[in-house]
Scaffold this motif. Structure first.
Motif, PDB file in Angstrom:
ATOM      1  N   ALA A 280      32.692 -88.062 -10.010  1.00  0.00           N
ATOM      2  CA  ALA A 280      31.797 -86.926 -10.217  1.00  0.00           C
ATOM      3  C   ALA A 280      30.848 -87.180 -11.385  1.00  0.00           C
ATOM      4  CB  ALA A 280      32.614 -85.662 -10.448  1.00  0.00           C
ATOM      5  N   LEU A 281      31.353 -87.738 -12.485  1.00  0.00           N
ATOM      6  CA  LEU A 281      30.480 -88.042 -13.628  1.00  0.00           C
ATOM      7  C   LEU A 281      29.442 -89.099 -13.274  1.00  0.00           C
ATOM      8  CD1 LEU A 281      33.118 -88.045 -16.526  1.00  0.00           C
ATOM      9  CD2 LEU A 281      31.457 -86.265 -15.966  1.00  0.00           C
ATOM     10  N   ALA A 282      29.847 -90.106 -12.510  1.00  0.00           N
ATOM     11  CA  ALA A 282      28.888 -91.132 -12.092  1.00  0.00           C
ATOM     12  C   ALA A 282      27.811 -90.541 -11.183  1.00  0.00           C
ATOM     13  CB  ALA A 282      29.631 -92.268 -11.379  1.00  0.00           C
ATOM     14  N   ALA A 283      28.202 -89.640 -10.270  1.00  0.00           N
ATOM     15  CA  ALA A 283      27.219 -89.013  -9.388  1.00  0.00           C
ATOM     16  C   ALA A 283      26.239 -88.151 -10.168  1.00  0.00           C
ATOM     17  CB  ALA A 283      27.942 -88.173  -8.330  1.00  0.00           C
ATOM     18  N   ILE A 284      26.739 -87.438 -11.190  1.00  0.00           N
ATOM     19  CA  ILE A 284      25.846 -86.618 -12.015  1.00  0.00           C
ATOM     20  C   ILE A 284      24.836 -87.484 -12.741  1.00  0.00           C
ATOM     21  CG2 ILE A 284      25.790 -85.099 -14.017  1.00  0.00           C
ATOM     22  CD1 ILE A 284      28.473 -83.973 -13.088  1.00  0.00           C
ATOM     23  N   ALA A 285      25.318 -88.590 -13.318  1.00  0.00           N
ATOM     24  CA  ALA A 285      24.402 -89.486 -14.033  1.00  0.00           C
ATOM     25  C   ALA A 285      23.377 -90.102 -13.098  1.00  0.00           C
ATOM     26  CB  ALA A 285      25.208 -90.573 -14.744  1.00  0.00           C
ATOM     27  N   ARG A 287      22.224 -88.926 -10.099  1.00  0.00           N
ATOM     28  CA  ARG A 287      21.243 -87.962  -9.625  1.00  0.00           C
ATOM     29  C   ARG A 287      20.319 -87.500 -10.750  1.00  0.00           C
ATOM     30  NH1 ARG A 287      20.155 -87.982  -4.510  1.00  0.00           N
ATOM     31  NH2 ARG A 287      19.464 -85.816  -4.647  1.00  0.00           N
ATOM     32  N   GLY A 288      20.869 -87.386 -11.958  1.00  0.00           N
ATOM     33  CA  GLY A 288      20.024 -86.964 -13.073  1.00  0.00           C
ATOM     34  C   GLY A 288      18.962 -87.987 -13.425  1.00  0.00           C
ATOM     35  N   ARG A 289      19.300 -89.261 -13.398  1.00  0.00           N
ATOM     36  CA  ARG A 289      18.320 -90.306 -13.685  1.00  0.00           C
ATOM     37  C   ARG A 289      17.291 -90.411 -12.571  1.00  0.00           C
ATOM     38  NH1 ARG A 289      19.223 -94.233 -17.343  1.00  0.00           N
ATOM     39  NH2 ARG A 289      18.217 -95.774 -15.982  1.00  0.00           N
ATOM     40  N   ARG A 290      17.681 -90.095 -11.345  1.00  0.00           N
ATOM     41  CA  ARG A 290      16.752 -90.215 -10.223  1.00  0.00           C
ATOM     42  C   ARG A 290      15.662 -89.159 -10.293  1.00  0.00           C
ATOM     43  NH1 ARG A 290      18.384 -90.111  -3.762  1.00  0.00           N
ATOM     44  NH2 ARG A 290      16.254 -90.322  -2.964  1.00  0.00           N
ATOM     45  N   HIS A 291      16.003 -87.936 -10.627  1.00  0.00           N
ATOM     46  CA  HIS A 291      15.017 -86.856 -10.672  1.00  0.00           C
ATOM     47  C   HIS A 291      14.275 -86.785 -11.996  1.00  0.00           C
ATOM     48  CE1 HIS A 291      16.086 -85.104  -6.804  1.00  0.00           C
ATOM     49  NE2 HIS A 291      17.370 -85.249  -7.119  1.00  0.00           N
ATOM     50  N   GLY A 292      14.745 -87.451 -13.018  1.00  0.00           N
ATOM     51  CA  GLY A 292      14.066 -87.427 -14.292  1.00  0.00           C
ATOM     52  C   GLY A 292      14.384 -86.171 -15.076  1.00  0.00           C
ATOM     53  N   PRO A 293      13.784 -86.052 -16.242  1.00  0.00           N
ATOM     54  CA  PRO A 293      14.066 -84.879 -17.085  1.00  0.00           C
ATOM     55  C   PRO A 293      13.440 -83.619 -16.511  1.00  0.00           C
ATOM     56  CG  PRO A 293      12.344 -86.220 -18.059  1.00  0.00           C
ATOM     57  CD  PRO A 293      12.845 -86.989 -16.872  1.00  0.00           C
TER      58      PRO A 293
END
Length: 398
Positions: A280-285, A287-293
């Motif tokens: 779950a933590l890896a998926a959050i990281a 997806r977060g890097r893919r969409h940007g800030p």
């Protein structure tokens, strides 16, 4: 003569009695309607009282007192007519007492809700010469430890099952109803669906434990179909005493403390849990890097009118709301015509149509038919919208 009764006295005494007879009969004839109604009420009240006091069965599935489609009164009565004494028990103590009172009893258990624990099941099995378990759960099979396991359900569209085994009871019964039963594996299996090694009937190595995965074989509704009755009578009629035990929630052991979530969970959960957290933590990281800030945008946001109109039109189109779209187009046309003709905000639809007709030099009915048209298809709605737009252009050009 003194002390004797004269004929005159007899006639005088008999007169009132003879007169009373016709008077009573006349009153009975005059009120025969009320008498008949009272008799009818008395008979109905008697039937109601008899119905309330008469012994009733129950609605428990596979109960020997249940005469409904899912009951088992028919097979119990047939067994009784053939010399088998059926003991209907509803709790553990009564079942043990009935088993101890017989030399070689047969025990039938149908534990729908899993009320019996392993210790009680083993005690019942040790006191029985033969145990027939109907549609048992996984915990029940584990406690009885007969080498029989759950293996799924009978496929839909299987009306009948062939014996397909060497058990004498199954071979003598022939085909039985398939229905929505369960299949079991282990020991000797009979009545197997096509392409399966598991069957509706499974017997242990010593024959003391028999598992029947279908209540239709013993139920009243299908007892007369195929070989259901024959199989049920042979399974349950081997001993002169049959203990018919349907455990209920009263048989549950509530003395111990309830098991915790850690005790109920299997051993592999302790390894899968941390691994799921890491995933779950890896998926959050990722997806977060893919969409940007996140981007902050000041409010209010100005949306163009054409975008709003197109979005609303798409909603109308997706929902096929032609009536709503027609009403909006008509209202917008009348509002713009009233403004172009300088009629003011309080102008009615009729006044706007009349003014537009005078402006164009045409009949008011023609303009009214166009404005009040009711399109029945999307193609007609688009054409009608173009006609309204043309009407506005002509009015404004004049």
């Amino acid at each position: 003569m003194t002390g004797s009764v004269s004929e005159a006295d007899v006639a005088r005494d008999a007169g009132p009695r003879q007169a009373a007879g016709p008077s009573f009969r006349s009153r009975l004839r005059r009120h025969r309607g009320l008498v008949a109604f009272g008799a009818l009420v008395a008979v109905g009240l008697g039937l109601v009282i008899w119905g309330q006091l008469a012994p009733k069965g129950d609605v428990v599935p596979l109960s020997v007192s249940n005469a409904g489609p899912d009951g088992a009164r028919a097979v119990a009565q047939i067994l009784g007519n053939h010399g088998v004494q059926v003991h209907d028990v509803r709790n553990y103590d009564a079942a043990m007492a009935a088993l101890d009172a017989s030399s070689s009893p047969t025990l039938l258990i149908y534990d729908r809700k899993g009320a019996l624990d392993g210790q009680r099941l083993r005690g019942l099995a040790d006191s029985s010469a033969r145990v027939v378990v109907v549609s048992p759960r996984l915990e029940t099979l584990r406690a009885l430890d007969g080498g029989i396991r759950q293996a799924g359900v009978v496929p839909e569209g299987t009306p009948a099952l062939d014996p397909g085994c060497s058990l004498p009871d199954a071979r003598a019964a022939g085909q039985v109803s398939g229905g929505s039963g369960f299949v079991y594996d282990g020991g000797t299996t009979c009545f197997r669906p096509s392409g399966s090694a598991a069957g509706v009937l499974a017997a242990g190595a010593d024959g003391r434990l028999v598992v029947l995965g279908s209540t239709a074989v013993l139920g009243n509704e299908r007892l007369d179909e195929l070989g259901n009755a024959a199989l049920g009578l042979r399974l349950l009629g081997a001993s002169p005493d049959l203990v018919w035990y349907l455990p209920s929630l009263e048989d549950m052991d509530l003395t111990g403390s309830p098991r915790t979530l850690d005790e109920l969970a299997p051993d592999w959960v302790r390894f899968v849990g941390p691994w799921l957290v890491v995933v779950a933590l890896a998926a959050i990281a990722w997806r977060g890097r893919r969409h940007g800030p996140l981007v902050f945008e000041p409010l209010p946001v100005v949306v163009k009118a054409v975008e709003t109109a197109e979005g609303r039109a798409r909603l109308y189109h997706d929902n096929r709301a032609m009536d709503q779209a027609r009403d909006n187009l008509r209202a917008g046309t009348l509002s713009r015509l009233a403004a172009a003709l300088r009629l003011g905000p309080g102008a009615t639809a009729e006044a706007t149509v009349d003014a537009a007709a005078r402006q164009l030099g045409t009949a008011a009915s023609t303009v009214s038919d166009l404005v009040n048209d009711h399109p029945r298809s999307e193609a007609r709605l688009v054409a009608w919208a173009r006609e309204l737009h043309t009407l506005e252009k002509e009015v404004k050009r004049r």
